[in-house]
Design a protein around this motif. Structure first.
Motif, PDB file in Angstrom:
ATOM      1  N   LEU A   1      45.733   7.941  40.604  1.00  0.00           N
ATOM      2  CA  LEU A   1      45.366   7.058  39.521  1.00  0.00           C
ATOM      3  C   LEU A   1      46.434   6.910  38.715  1.00  0.00           C
ATOM      4  O   LEU A   1      47.112   5.688  38.210  1.00  0.00           O
ATOM      5  CB  LEU A   1      44.376   7.640  38.466  1.00  0.00           C
ATOM      6  N   HIS A   2      47.542   7.852  38.578  1.00  0.00           N
ATOM      7  CA  HIS A   2      48.688   7.637  37.903  1.00  0.00           C
ATOM      8  C   HIS A   2      49.776   6.705  38.794  1.00  0.00           C
ATOM      9  O   HIS A   2      50.479   5.806  38.105  1.00  0.00           O
ATOM     10  CB  HIS A   2      49.381   8.981  37.614  1.00  0.00           C
ATOM     11  N   GLU A  10      35.162   5.386  34.370  1.00  0.00           N
ATOM     12  CA  GLU A  10      35.890   4.578  33.242  1.00  0.00           C
ATOM     13  C   GLU A  10      37.399   4.344  33.533  1.00  0.00           C
ATOM     14  O   GLU A  10      37.623   3.036  33.539  1.00  0.00           O
ATOM     15  CB  GLU A  10      35.636   4.949  31.996  1.00  0.00           C
ATOM     16  N   GLN A  11      38.001   5.256  34.222  1.00  0.00           N
ATOM     17  CA  GLN A  11      39.491   4.909  34.300  1.00  0.00           C
ATOM     18  C   GLN A  11      39.598   4.104  35.483  1.00  0.00           C
ATOM     19  O   GLN A  11      40.507   3.304  35.674  1.00  0.00           O
ATOM     20  CB  GLN A  11      40.215   6.311  34.627  1.00  0.00           C
ATOM     21  N   VAL A  12      38.694   4.376  36.712  1.00  0.00           N
ATOM     22  CA  VAL A  12      38.674   3.529  37.893  1.00  0.00           C
ATOM     23  C   VAL A  12      38.435   1.948  37.703  1.00  0.00           C
ATOM     24  O   VAL A  12      38.902   1.041  37.795  1.00  0.00           O
ATOM     25  CB  VAL A  12      37.843   4.070  38.986  1.00  0.00           C
ATOM     26  N   HIS A  49      34.437  10.034  32.889  1.00  0.00           N
ATOM     27  CA  HIS A  49      35.902   9.625  32.475  1.00  0.00           C
ATOM     28  C   HIS A  49      36.506   9.006  33.608  1.00  0.00           C
ATOM     29  O   HIS A  49      37.187   8.187  33.405  1.00  0.00           O
ATOM     30  CB  HIS A  49      36.570  10.778  31.596  1.00  0.00           C
ATOM     31  N   LEU A  50      36.412   9.645  34.587  1.00  0.00           N
ATOM     32  CA  LEU A  50      36.931   9.199  35.973  1.00  0.00           C
ATOM     33  C   LEU A  50      36.387   7.815  36.369  1.00  0.00           C
ATOM     34  O   LEU A  50      37.030   6.930  36.502  1.00  0.00           O
ATOM     35  CB  LEU A  50      36.772  10.187  37.018  1.00  0.00           C
ATOM     36  N   GLU A  97      33.180  14.742  33.000  1.00  0.00           N
ATOM     37  CA  GLU A  97      34.530  14.352  33.681  1.00  0.00           C
ATOM     38  C   GLU A  97      34.174  13.412  34.695  1.00  0.00           C
ATOM     39  O   GLU A  97      35.130  12.517  34.965  1.00  0.00           O
ATOM     40  CB  GLU A  97      34.918  15.662  34.356  1.00  0.00           C
ATOM     41  N   ASP A 107      48.531   3.303  38.436  1.00  0.00           N
ATOM     42  CA  ASP A 107      48.986   2.642  37.072  1.00  0.00           C
ATOM     43  C   ASP A 107      50.264   2.295  36.859  1.00  0.00           C
ATOM     44  O   ASP A 107      51.007   1.339  36.440  1.00  0.00           O
ATOM     45  CB  ASP A 107      48.629   3.732  35.968  1.00  0.00           C
ATOM     46  N   GLU A 111      44.156  12.789  39.487  1.00  0.00           N
ATOM     47  CA  GLU A 111      44.952  12.228  38.531  1.00  0.00           C
ATOM     48  C   GLU A 111      46.396  11.794  39.065  1.00  0.00           C
ATOM     49  O   GLU A 111      46.786  10.571  38.463  1.00  0.00           O
ATOM     50  CB  GLU A 111      45.314  13.367  37.663  1.00  0.00           C
ATOM     51  N   SER A 113      38.407   0.495  34.565  1.00  0.00           N
ATOM     52  CA  SER A 113      39.505  -0.240  33.763  1.00  0.00           C
ATOM     53  C   SER A 113      40.753  -0.631  34.682  1.00  0.00           C
ATOM     54  O   SER A 113      41.508  -1.571  34.447  1.00  0.00           O
ATOM     55  CB  SER A 113      40.047   0.899  32.660  1.00  0.00           C
ATOM     56  N   LEU A 114      41.105   0.438  35.731  1.00  0.00           N
ATOM     57  CA  LEU A 114      42.388  -0.128  36.527  1.00  0.00           C
ATOM     58  C   LEU A 114      41.930  -1.068  37.371  1.00  0.00           C
ATOM     59  O   LEU A 114      42.745  -1.980  37.681  1.00  0.00           O
ATOM     60  CB  LEU A 114      42.385   0.960  37.182  1.00  0.00           C
TER      61      LEU A 114
END
Length: 182
Positions: free
Chosen positions: A164-165, A91-93, A88-89, A85, A168, A161, A95-96
């Motif tokens: 980040l949403h 990688e999301q950050v 994954h978090l 987790e 995005d 979540e 990527s953003l």
């Protein structure tokens, strides 16, 4: 002299006065530079948040994932899931941050000037960017203060979540705004 002209003499005069394409004192160029600076700051905050998550991942692994032994060759499944987790978090950050850094700005051409007032457009883009910077700074503060113990005891992945949403959605709204002629 901010609008382009078809007269070659006027064009040459504009080039001479604006330093061949860039006038440092022009409000439009200041707005473009501000837009870039704000986006760089927002992406930088997210980069720092991703770095904090990398540190958290290392700390979590050291504390909660024991080394393999003959008796226990596999780490606890729950601890591995929590570490995934974190990954994954992170990688999301990251990527953003990349998406924010690569966001487009309006082109400086005659066709574009026919559809929109550039100064107004740039000021509206800066409003999107201010939303970005406030949200990214909040997210950075939340992630920076996170500890391995807090991650292990709670389920903090779900609390990130929504932020980040929201980020995005701001990025998507800004992209959509640039596609619509005003």
């Amino acid at each position: 002299m901010s609008q382009p002209s078809n007269n070659p003499l006027v064009q040459q005069m504009q080039l001479l006065l604006t330093g061949y394409g860039y006038n440092f004192y022009n409000q439009k160029n200041q707005a473009r530079a501000d837009d870039l600076l704000i986006r760089q700051k927002a992406a930088g905050s997210l980069d720092e948040a991703a770095h904090s998550l990398s540190n958290l991942e290392s700390e979590y692994q050291c504390r909660y994932i024991p080394a393999a032994t003959r008796e226990n060759p596999y780490p606890p499944a729950e601890a591995m899931a929590k570490q995934r987790e974190i990954t994954h978090l992170r990688e999301q950050v990251a990527s953003l941050a990349t998406r924010i850094r690569g966001m487009s700005v309006p082109t400086q051409d005659r066709i574009w000037w026919r559809f929109r007032d550039e100064q107004t457009l740039l000021n509206q883009l800066i409003q999107f960017d201010y939303q970005l910077i406030s949200r990214t700074e909040y997210l950075y503060q939340q992630l920076h203060n996170l500890t391995a113990a807090a991650w292990h005891q709670n389920d903090p992945a779900t609390q990130f979540e929504e932020p980040l949403h929201t980020l995005d959605q701001i990025v998507r709204d800004r992209q959509r705004f640039l596609q619509i002629p005003g």
